[in-house]
Each structure stands twice: as structure tokens, then as C-alpha cells.
Design an enzyme around this catalytic site. Structure first.
Site, short mmCIF file in Angstrom:
data_model
loop_
_atom_site.label_atom_id
_atom_site.label_comp_id
_atom_site.label_asym_id
_atom_site.label_seq_id
_atom_site.Cartn_x
_atom_site.Cartn_y
_atom_site.Cartn_z
N LYS A 33 0.94 -1.33 0.01
CA LYS A 33 0.05 -0.01 -0.16
C LYS A 33 0.85 1.24 0.04
CE LYS A 33 -1.69 1.00 4.07
NZ LYS A 33 -0.92 2.15 4.44
N GLU A 217 -5.30 5.05 4.51
CA GLU A 217 -6.02 4.61 5.79
C GLU A 217 -7.37 4.97 5.74
OE1 GLU A 217 -4.97 1.84 6.93
OE2 GLU A 217 -2.90 1.81 7.39
N GLN A 247 -10.02 -4.50 7.07
CA GLN A 247 -8.98 -3.90 8.26
C GLN A 247 -9.80 -2.71 8.92
OE1 GLN A 247 -4.69 -4.46 7.99
NE2 GLN A 247 -5.10 -4.44 5.85
N ARG A 592 -0.88 -10.58 10.36
CA ARG A 592 0.42 -10.01 10.95
C ARG A 592 1.52 -11.04 10.96
NH1 ARG A 592 -0.39 -5.77 9.65
NH2 ARG A 592 -2.04 -6.83 8.82
#
Length: 686
Positions: A33, A217, A247, A592
């Protein structure tokens, strides 16, 4: 610049080379990203020839802004000035410095921090003689501002007494800020929006100045940020947002997932590009993440594909209780470190902060060096230190240090001046504070009658609990302690009250368990044990990481453990629970892991102060990691927002939203402008 673009995959290239019009980059976990966003900024400036001054890139943290700025500048040909790349709030600050006079305010305003804010609120509540929790007030006022609610509107809408009082405090707080030319953190955006909203010409000029806007974001934006962006792009549609609806995990603090889900409906002719190649995790890990998140209906839909391919693994660790769980994890980690694994590449995540206690204890016993990120060690948390201070005063009422900590917890209306008077008088009489309050008639002469009665009440509570230990047992003392001191009532109204109460329950549960294991345990022995456990041996070298899942977002680890995979712990359950956000949190946790992922569940844990048998998390079944017919697996709809469907009467339409109703799914479908809610079983995909 050409060779930098060539290092991107096809989807990233497409995103970078899109110039005009709204662009939604759906960037899955580990899909590059930041690289895509910074390369796009560099491409616009160095290849297309866009003036850096015409661009604005907004982030949520200074750390992200710094990283992106450095990356972009490395790629941009030399310019006399860099592009504006900063946080939302930094942009607000810069804007207000130039335009706050539009609100009849001087531009030499002072920004107050959270401590200053609470100090002002404390002063107001004192003047109004209101007994309100300051943390609650600070949180409520922040919520009002981010929802663009002025004091008069809040006062009009408030129904409960506590919120009516909060509205009154809010009104006085705003007056104090205006009178002192002060600005709080939320004002940086709220006042910026207000100026743009009330000044059409300035709004046009500002929008024309920043002709290319990018937002990182985007799934974390709230209502105020969304409306501010609407003003900033009012003269053009060159808004590029990067985010991942899967997310979106900050709904509890105001983030609105609809901002990203509805982006293509709000901004017509939006180009949607999905970054689905994951460069972080092996296939088995991504398969579990994909299967889990597919059970959500409110999502735009994408599927992560591993660039690394096979090789990693997903394991389940089943333990009888949390002590055995932490011990086994500690042993495994010690083995990994002995085999040469870097401790910095190992982490343990949890959904609820209270679960860190058993980890801290287990790791300390195994002499594992660890760091707790984004939180405070269990025994250093304020609410736990309060209980321990009560315990210490009960075992030794002459412990002035501990008594000072609890003298106004829960609140007894005892001010700092009164406490100082008591301390001074006790010292002069060569007595402990407890002795002076209890035995010295002179105490009535130096403080008010009301405060003296409150202090006598505290002394009586301490003596009641002392008698409970002497005449009954430690178990009896443990059962009446909370009913007597009411610490939960003190912490419950706070913004983080849920976590604090869970921590208190965890402590009580551990206390009960210690008594169960050693019926002859004394309160002094228990306190001594805690003192030993709360001090971690300082081991030279690197440390493994313990943190909440929320704190882990944006990070990655070779070896990852997620504990508490049980119903009521993860996912949380209850009326306030948002199961889709819980599932997104599970997705964040799983993604993660780079190489090895271990999901841990136990048969029993402490829950609300008692040991309780618990069921394994439904998420284990939804991720395809176990087969168990008793699992509460939430079936997903075959339809998602944006799908074309056919109905035998209304014809062809596009799905606007999907909502679960009982065992069915209800679809909101747009049939050529005629919107209908239809059960999913009555339409078919086309």
C-alpha cells in the site's frame, strides 16, 4: 522513474498511472500500500508534471507521514519545495494559522494537550459543583466535535441527567477556549471544516489549490474527516483514497466503514483497483484469513494471494487454562530463540488487555525478556494499583503512601487542599494519616464536616475488611471486597471502562485462584508474590513483543501467537458487539504473521472474577481450521455490494447492501432507480 514503476505489479502500476478522477485503491494486508501511494505521488510530480504545491497527501500518524515523505522524496526529481504530506490534524493546524480570523479569532492561538483539556474540565465541574468523571467528559466532548455537534444541539438532544450535565460543561468549555484563544486537538479539524463550510469562496480557492488529494488508511476516517474531504474536493474529483475495508477496526472510536464501502456511490465514475498480491505471508496463513473474512457481508470483496507461496503454517494450541497456555508459549518461544530466531520477530497478540497478566507471569518465570507495546504492564495499570493499595492499607493501615492513593478512589469529594491539611496535621502529631483521622478530634477542626465524614467512612470500610479477614477467611474477604469499595463503579463511566473492569475481574479471579491453590494464604503473602511477579528480570538483548491486536495493525512478525481464541474473549459478545468488526480484527491478527501462526484457546479462563469453562472461538471454524458441528459458524451471503442480480419481477438490479436477518440475508437492490429490499433466496447472480 520508469524503472521504479517497472518494479510494481500490474495492479500497482494501474493505480500509480491513474491521474484524473476519483480512485479507490483497495489494498489488502501486506500488498504494498505505502509503496503504491508514494510512487503515485512521485509519478504525478516527476512524470506527469503536476506542481508539488497542487498536491495534498493526508495520513493518520506522524510516523506514516514521515515514512511516506522520505520514500516519495527519494523518487522525486529535485524541486524547490516538497509536496504537502502530513496528518489530517497538521493540515488543520496549517489552515487555521492562515484563516482562523474568519471566526474572529487571532492566529496566535495556543493548542492545548489532553492534560490541559482535563484541567479546564476539572475547573468547570468544580465551579458548577458537578461530580462528573473527567475522562468521560473529555471523551464525550471529543465525540461531539467529531460529529459536528455544537453545544446548543447537544443540550437539546441530551436526555439522561449525566449527558445533560456533560452538555452544560461542553458549553462552558467552549466559552473558555474562545476567551483564552485556545484550540484543542479536535478543533484543528472541526474549526477548519467550519471555516470552509461558512466561506464558499475560500472553499473554492482551497479546493482549486489542492487539485490532487490522496488519503491513506481511508477506512479509518470518521464523519468529520469525510465531510472535510468533501469540501476539499468540491471543485474537482481528483481524490485518491487507499484503504482496506477488511481492516476497519476502529468503529468504537468513530471510524465509519461506510466511508470506504460507499465511496464509489458517493464519487461517480470511481476507478476501483484491488491490490490482492500479499508480499508478507505464506499461503496457509492467507487461506485462513480469506476464509474468515468471507463471512462478513459488509465488504467490497477481495482475496489475498501469497507472493511467497507455500511454506508457512497455521497451528492450534489447546490448553486447559491460561497458566498452562502461557507456559507452553514461553517454552516454544525459548526453543525458537535457542534455534537462532530473532526475538524481535516473535509476538503474542490478544483481544482483551486483561489477558496480558498470565503472559507476563509465565514469561517472567521462564526468564523471557519481553516488551509490552501500546499498553501498561498488568500490575502497573491504575485500577490494579488501586486494588493493591487497598490491600496494603488493610494489612498495614499506617502505610501513608498507599492510603494517599486510595483516599479519593472512588471519589469522596476530598480536594487536594484538604488532603494536604490532613497530611500536615498527622505529621505534626507524629501519627499515620489513618490514626489521625480515626482518633484525633482535631481533624474536625481543619477540614469540613462533609470531608471528615467521608474520611471516617473510608476508615470504617478498611476496618470492616480487616475484620473480615480476622473473623472469617481470606475467601470471605475476597468475596466482599468489591461490594465494599466499589472500584468498578468508579471506573465504569470512563471511555476505557470496559477494559478496566475486565482487568479488575482478571485480578479478582487470580486472587480467588491463589486462595484455591493455597487455603492458608495470607494477604501479606499474596502481596509479596505480586511484588515478585510484577518485576521482570532485565535480560540483556532483544525482546519478544506482547501487544493487543489493535496495537499490532501495520506490523508483521515471522512467528506469531494469538491467545484467547474463545467465545466472549474473541469475539467479544454482548449487545454492543459488532461481530463484523470483531471478524475484521481477527483478519488483522492473522495477517500479521509472515511465516508461522499459532492460534491459542483454553478450556477455562477467569471471566468476571470467576473461573469459567468457555467454548472455542467460532472464528477457528470460520477460518477452516477445525471441523466441529457445534461451532457457531456464521454463514456468509453469496452476494456482496456491487453484484448484479436478477429478480423474476423487477428484472436486473445492483446490490447496494447485504444484511443478515435470522438465517437469511436481506439485500437492498437498486433496480434502475427503484430500490427494493429482497431476501437473497429470491434473486440469482448474473
Amino acid at each position: 522513474m520508469e524503472h521504479i514503476i517497472n518494479s510494481l505489479n500490474d495492479a500497482q502500476k494501474e493505480a500509480v498511472m491513474h491521474i484524473d478522477g476519483p480512485l479507490l485503491i483497495l489494498a489488502g494486508a501486506g500488498s504494498g500500500k505505502t509503496k503504491t501511494l508514494t510512487t503515485r505521488l512521485a509519478y504525478l510530480i516527476s512524470e506527469v508534471g503536476i506542481d508539488p504545491a497542487d498536491t495534498l497527501t493526508l495520513t493518520f500518524t506522524n510516523k506514516a507521514a514521515t515514512e511516506m515523505r522520505n520514500r516519495a522524496l527519494d523518487m522525486i526529481n529535485s524541486h524547490s519545495y516538497p509536496p504537502l504530506l502530513c496528518t489530517f490534524h497538521k493540515f488543520g493546524l496549517l489552515f487555521l494559522k492562515f484563516h482562523i480570523e474568519k471566526l474572529n479569532r487571532a492566529n496566535n492561538f495556543v493548542i492545548i494537550d489532553s492534560d490541559d483539556k482535563k484541567r479546564i474540565l476539572r475547573s468547570i465541574t468544580k465551579d458548577l459543583k458537578m461530580d462528573l468523571n473527567i475522562s468521560f467528559l473529555a471523551s464525550e466532548i471529543s465525540r461531539y466535535k467529531n460529529s459536528l455537534l455544537a453545544p446548543d444541539i447537544v443540550k437539546e438532544k441530551a436526555e439522561l441527567t449525566e449527558y445533560k450535565k456533560a452538555a452544560t460543561v461542553y458549553e462552558m468549555y467552549e466559552q473558555k477556549l474562545n476567551d483564552g484563544n485556545l484550540v484543542d486537538f479536535d478543533d484543528l479539524l472541526m474549526l477548519t471544516f467550519k471555516i470552509l463550510d461558512e466561506n464558499p469562496e475560500l472553499r473554492r480557492e482551497t479546493s482549486q489549490r489542492y487539485r490532487y488529494i490522496m488519503v491513506d488508511e481511508y477506512q479509518d476516517t470518521n464523519e468529520l474527516q469525510f465531510k472535510l474531504l468533501t469540501h476539499l474536493v468540491s471543485e474537482h474529483s481528483n481524490l485518491c483514497v487507499v484503504g482496506d475495508d477488511d481492516q476497519s477496526i476502529y468503529g468504537w472510536r468513530g471510524a465509519n466503514i461506510r466511508n470506504i464501502l460507499d465511496f464509489a456511490d458517493i464519487y461517480k465514475k470511481t476507478k476501483v483497483i484491488k491490490l490482492e498480491t500479499n508480499y508478507r505471508s505464506h499461503s496457509a496463513i492467507l487461506e485462513a484469513a480469506n476464509m474468515l473474512i468471507e463471512h462478513n457481508s459488509s465488504r467490497l470483496g477481495k482475496k489475498l494471494v501469497s507472493h511467497k507461496g507455500e511454506g508457512g503454517s497455521v497451528k492450534l494450541l489447546h490448553s486447559l487454562d491460561e497458566s498452562l497456555e502461557s507456559r507452553e508459549i514461553a517454552r516454544e518461544i525459548n526453543k525458537l530463540i535457542s534455534e537462532g530466531v530473532d526475538p524481535e520477530e516473535i509476538a503474542v497478540l490478544y483481544r482483551i488487555n486483561a489477558l496480558s497478566r498470565s503472559l507476563e507471569e509465565g514469561f517472567t518465570k521462564e526468564k523471557l525478556s519481553f516488551k509490552l507495546i501500546g499498553g501498561i504492564r498488568f500490575y502497573e495499570r491504575s485500577e490494579i494499583k488501586d486494588i493493591i493499595s487497598f490491600f496494603r492499607v488493610i494489612t498495614n493501615p499506617h502505610d501513608d503512601f498507599s492510603l494517599n492513593r486510595i483516599i479519593n478512589k472512588p471519589k469522596r469529594g476530598i480536594g487536594k487542599t484538604s488532603i494536604e491539611k490532613i497530611q500536615k496535621a498527622a505529621f505534626e502529631n507524629r501519627q499515620s494519616i489513618f490514626q489521625f483521622i480515626k482518633n484525633n478530634a482535631a481533624a474536625k477542626d481543619i477540614i469540613s464536616k462533609k470531608i471528615h465524614e467521608a474520611l471516617i467512612g473510608l476508615v470504617e470500610k478498611i476496618e470492616t475488611l480487616q475484620d473480615a479477614i480476622k473473623k472469617q477467611s481470606l475467601r470471605y474477604f475476597a468475596s466482599i471486597f468489591e461490594d465494599t469499595v466499589k472500584l468498578k463503579e468508579h471506573y465504569s463511566p470512563m471511555p476505557d471502562g470496559f477494559d478496566r473492569i475486565m482487568n479488575i475481574d482478571e485480578f479478582y479471579g487470580y486472587f480467588f485462584d491463589s486462595i484455591e491453590k493455597n487455603p492458608d494464604l495470607s494477604l501479606e503473602e499474596f502481596l509479596n508474590d505480586i511484588s515478585l511477579q510484577s518485576e521482570q528480570d532485565q535480560v540483556d538483548g532483544k525482546s519478544i513483543t506482547i501487544m493487543s491486536i489493535h496495537a499490532s495493525k501495520g506490523l508483521e512478525f515471522e512467528h506469531l501467537y494469538v491467545i484467547g481464541m474463545e467465545e466472549e474473549f474473541f469475539p467479544l459478545l454482548g449487545d454492543d458487539c459488532n461481530m463484523e468488526e470483531e471478524r475484521r480484527l481477527g483478519y488483522v491478527a492473522i495477517t500479521r504473521a509472515k511465516k508461522c501462526l499459532t492460534l491459542c484457546y483454553a478450556d477455562s479462563r477467569f471471566y468476571k472474577g470467576r473461573r469459567k469453562n468457555i467454548e472455542k472461538s467460532r472464528f477457528l471454524g470460520e477460518a477452516g481450521l477445525i471441523e466441529n458441528s457445534s461451532m457457531k459458524i456464521t454463514k456468509s451471503s453469496n452476494f456482496k455490494k456491487g453484484d448484479l442480480v436478477k429478480h423474476k419481477i423487477f428484472g436486473i438490479g445492483r446490490v447496494q447492501s447485504v444484511n443478515k436477518v435470522g438465517k437469511e440475508f436481506k439485500l437492498l437492490i437498486n433496480f434502475g432507480g427503484n430500490k427494493k429490499e429482497i431476501l437473497s433466496s429470491f434473486v440469482q447472480s448474473i
